[in-house]
Design a protein around this motif. Structure first.
Motif, mmCIF file in Angstrom:
data_model
loop_
_atom_site.group_PDB
_atom_site.id
_atom_site.type_symbol
_atom_site.label_atom_id
_atom_site.label_comp_id
_atom_site.label_asym_id
_atom_site.label_seq_id
_atom_site.Cartn_x
_atom_site.Cartn_y
_atom_site.Cartn_z
ATOM 1 N N ASP A 1 46.094 36.091 71.859
ATOM 2 C CA ASP A 1 46.779 37.091 71.036
ATOM 3 C C ASP A 1 45.801 37.845 70.131
ATOM 4 O O ASP A 1 44.577 37.642 70.185
ATOM 5 C CB ASP A 1 47.920 36.464 70.232
ATOM 6 N N GLN A 2 46.354 38.698 69.278
ATOM 7 C CA GLN A 2 45.532 39.577 68.435
ATOM 8 C C GLN A 2 44.745 38.818 67.377
ATOM 9 O O GLN A 2 43.813 39.367 66.793
ATOM 10 C CB GLN A 2 46.417 40.624 67.756
ATOM 11 N N GLU A 3 45.113 37.577 67.113
ATOM 12 C CA GLU A 3 44.416 36.774 66.106
ATOM 13 C C GLU A 3 43.358 35.868 66.720
ATOM 14 O O GLU A 3 42.763 35.051 66.016
ATOM 15 C CB GLU A 3 45.434 35.921 65.325
ATOM 16 N N ASP B 1 54.466 38.057 79.083
ATOM 17 C CA ASP B 1 54.115 37.480 77.790
ATOM 18 C C ASP B 1 53.125 38.365 77.032
ATOM 19 O O ASP B 1 53.163 38.439 75.794
ATOM 20 C CB ASP B 1 53.552 36.072 77.977
ATOM 21 N N ALA B 2 52.232 39.020 77.749
ATOM 22 C CA ALA B 2 51.298 39.939 77.087
ATOM 23 C C ALA B 2 52.053 41.093 76.447
ATOM 24 O O ALA B 2 51.760 41.501 75.311
ATOM 25 C CB ALA B 2 50.271 40.462 78.087
ATOM 26 N N ARG B 3 53.052 41.619 77.150
ATOM 27 C CA ARG B 3 53.858 42.701 76.584
ATOM 28 C C ARG B 3 54.628 42.241 75.360
ATOM 29 O O ARG B 3 54.758 42.979 74.375
ATOM 30 C CB ARG B 3 54.829 43.240 77.648
ATOM 31 N N ALA B 4 55.123 41.007 75.410
ATOM 32 C CA ALA B 4 55.845 40.473 74.250
ATOM 33 C C ALA B 4 54.921 40.372 73.034
ATOM 34 O O ALA B 4 55.327 40.643 71.898
ATOM 35 C CB ALA B 4 56.453 39.115 74.587
ATOM 36 N N LEU B 5 53.671 39.975 73.266
ATOM 37 C CA LEU B 5 52.719 39.889 72.162
ATOM 38 C C LEU B 5 52.340 41.265 71.625
ATOM 39 O O LEU B 5 52.190 41.450 70.416
ATOM 40 C CB LEU B 5 51.456 39.141 72.616
ATOM 41 N N VAL B 6 52.179 42.221 72.529
ATOM 42 C CA VAL B 6 51.845 43.578 72.083
ATOM 43 C C VAL B 6 52.958 44.141 71.204
ATOM 44 O O VAL B 6 52.694 44.782 70.180
ATOM 45 C CB VAL B 6 51.599 44.496 73.310
ATOM 46 N N LYS B 7 54.207 43.887 71.595
ATOM 47 C CA LYS B 7 55.337 44.418 70.824
ATOM 48 C C LYS B 7 55.515 43.682 69.513
ATOM 49 O O LYS B 7 56.121 44.201 68.597
ATOM 50 C CB LYS B 7 56.609 44.320 71.669
ATOM 51 N N GLY C 1 44.800 50.535 75.173
ATOM 52 C CA GLY C 1 43.842 49.660 74.510
ATOM 53 C C GLY C 1 44.447 48.462 73.824
ATOM 54 O O GLY C 1 43.705 47.610 73.307
ATOM 55 N N ALA C 2 45.776 48.331 73.826
ATOM 56 C CA ALA C 2 46.411 47.166 73.204
ATOM 57 C C ALA C 2 46.197 45.902 74.022
ATOM 58 O O ALA C 2 46.388 44.798 73.516
ATOM 59 C CB ALA C 2 47.904 47.415 73.017
ATOM 60 N N LEU C 3 45.820 46.057 75.296
ATOM 61 C CA LEU C 3 45.533 44.908 76.160
ATOM 62 C C LEU C 3 44.139 45.062 76.738
ATOM 63 O O LEU C 3 43.803 46.103 77.305
ATOM 64 C CB LEU C 3 46.561 44.808 77.288
ATOM 65 N N HIS C 4 43.313 44.003 76.605
ATOM 66 C CA HIS C 4 41.940 44.040 77.087
ATOM 67 C C HIS C 4 41.699 42.868 78.031
ATOM 68 O O HIS C 4 42.229 41.771 77.823
ATOM 69 C CB HIS C 4 40.964 43.961 75.910
ATOM 70 N N LEU C 5 40.912 43.092 79.079
ATOM 71 C CA LEU C 5 40.547 42.048 80.030
ATOM 72 C C LEU C 5 39.126 41.583 79.758
ATOM 73 O O LEU C 5 38.247 42.398 79.462
ATOM 74 C CB LEU C 5 40.664 42.560 81.460
ATOM 75 N N GLY D 1 42.504 41.814 67.174
ATOM 76 C CA GLY D 1 43.070 43.147 67.024
ATOM 77 C C GLY D 1 43.753 43.655 68.272
ATOM 78 O O GLY D 1 44.381 44.720 68.244
ATOM 79 N N ARG D 2 43.643 42.932 69.373
ATOM 80 C CA ARG D 2 44.306 43.325 70.616
ATOM 81 C C ARG D 2 44.573 42.076 71.450
ATOM 82 O O ARG D 2 43.899 41.048 71.287
ATOM 83 C CB ARG D 2 43.440 44.314 71.403
ATOM 84 N N VAL D 3 45.524 42.164 72.324
ATOM 85 C CA VAL D 3 45.836 41.059 73.228
ATOM 86 C C VAL D 3 44.797 41.053 74.343
ATOM 87 O O VAL D 3 44.383 42.107 74.831
ATOM 88 C CB VAL D 3 47.259 41.213 73.802
ATOM 89 N N SER D 4 44.359 39.850 74.739
ATOM 90 C CA SER D 4 43.342 39.729 75.783
ATOM 91 C C SER D 4 43.800 38.776 76.887
ATOM 92 O O SER D 4 44.549 37.832 76.632
ATOM 93 C CB SER D 4 42.024 39.208 75.203
#
Length: 242
Positions: free
Chosen positions: A214-216, A236-242, A137-141, A102-105
């Motif tokens: 990625d989110q999956e 690349d994280a931003r590309a995945l979020v978009k 919250g779209a990106l999590h560490l 559900g979010r990029v990590s």
């Protein structure tokens, strides 16, 4: 073989055009007069100059915008699905693959007593967190310990506090050694282990790359934690979020 150069008339004039052939080109002096006449004609029409300049600017802008779009960041092509796992976070709560979805990590792998590379990895992850705050919250560490026998949830919580880690965007994970090894070695494809450096003394080793998920729950890339790798994983994280 006969020369193909045109002959000149006795008076030095250029050869006459043969019947059916186009007339000779104007002399340089004639061309200069013609160009000056054309410039003079355009100079008397400033609106035409403005229109031509505007058109040239629009054409240039069109090609620049196409170039920018062609170099826009695209999601990385690598795809390695993570297997299901279940570990424990710094609060003692269950955390597994479902919590990643559900979010990029972005993940790294350390142990809290490491005196060398691990503090540098944590600093690089903090840099990523600071530079990606616009993603919320779209990106999590996620930080995985490679020394779960010592890095209990309580120890991870203390480490997070000492480093000032924002736990609303960052999770630290531990668990039984066999599950940690399975998750890191088989799932993330990152090296880890112990080796005896001297009798009775063991050294912990582990991979130092950052992993983008990625989110999956699919791995999308591996990156060095350096001045080249950090901008790349953020892009690349931003590309995945978009």
């Amino acid at each position: 073989m006969a020369s193909m150069e045109p002959t000149r008339q006795a008076n030095g004039a250029p050869p006459l055009a043969e019947p059916g052939q186009p007339a000779s080109q104007p002399l340089p002096s004639e061309r200069g007069h013609a160009q000056r006449r054309r410039r003079g004609a355009l100079g008397g029409r400033p609106l035409l100059w403005i229109a031509l300049t505007s058109l040239a600017g629009l054409v240039a802008l069109f090609f620049v915008s196409r170039a920018v779009r062609s170099h826009a960041a695209e999601p990385p092509a690598i795809r390695i699905p993570l297997p299901a796992f279940e570990l424990t976070d710094q609060r003692g709560q269950r955390f597994g693959l479902e919590q990643l979805r559900g979010r990029v990590s972005i993940a790294d792998f350390i142990f809290t007593t490491c005196p060398t590379v691990c503090p540098k990895l944590t600093q690089r992850m903090k840099e990523i967190e600071q530079r990606s705050r616009d993603l919320g919250g779209a990106l999590h560490l996620v930080t995985f310990t490679v020394d779960p026998e010592n890095d209990t949830p309580e120890v991870l919580a203390q480490y997070a506090a000492s480093q000032g880690l924002p736990l609303d965007r960052w999770t630290l994970l531990t668990g039984p050694l066999d599950q940690i090894e399975s998750t890191i070695l088989e799932g993330f494809k990152i090296a880890m282990g112990k080796k005896e450096s001297s009798p009775g003394i063991f050294s912990i080793f582990h991979g130092e790359r950052l992993v983008l998920v990625d989110q999956e729950g699919v791995i999308r890339g591996y990156y060095e934690a350096n001045d080249e790798g950090i901008p790349a994983i953020l892009r690349d994280a931003r590309a995945l979020v978009k």
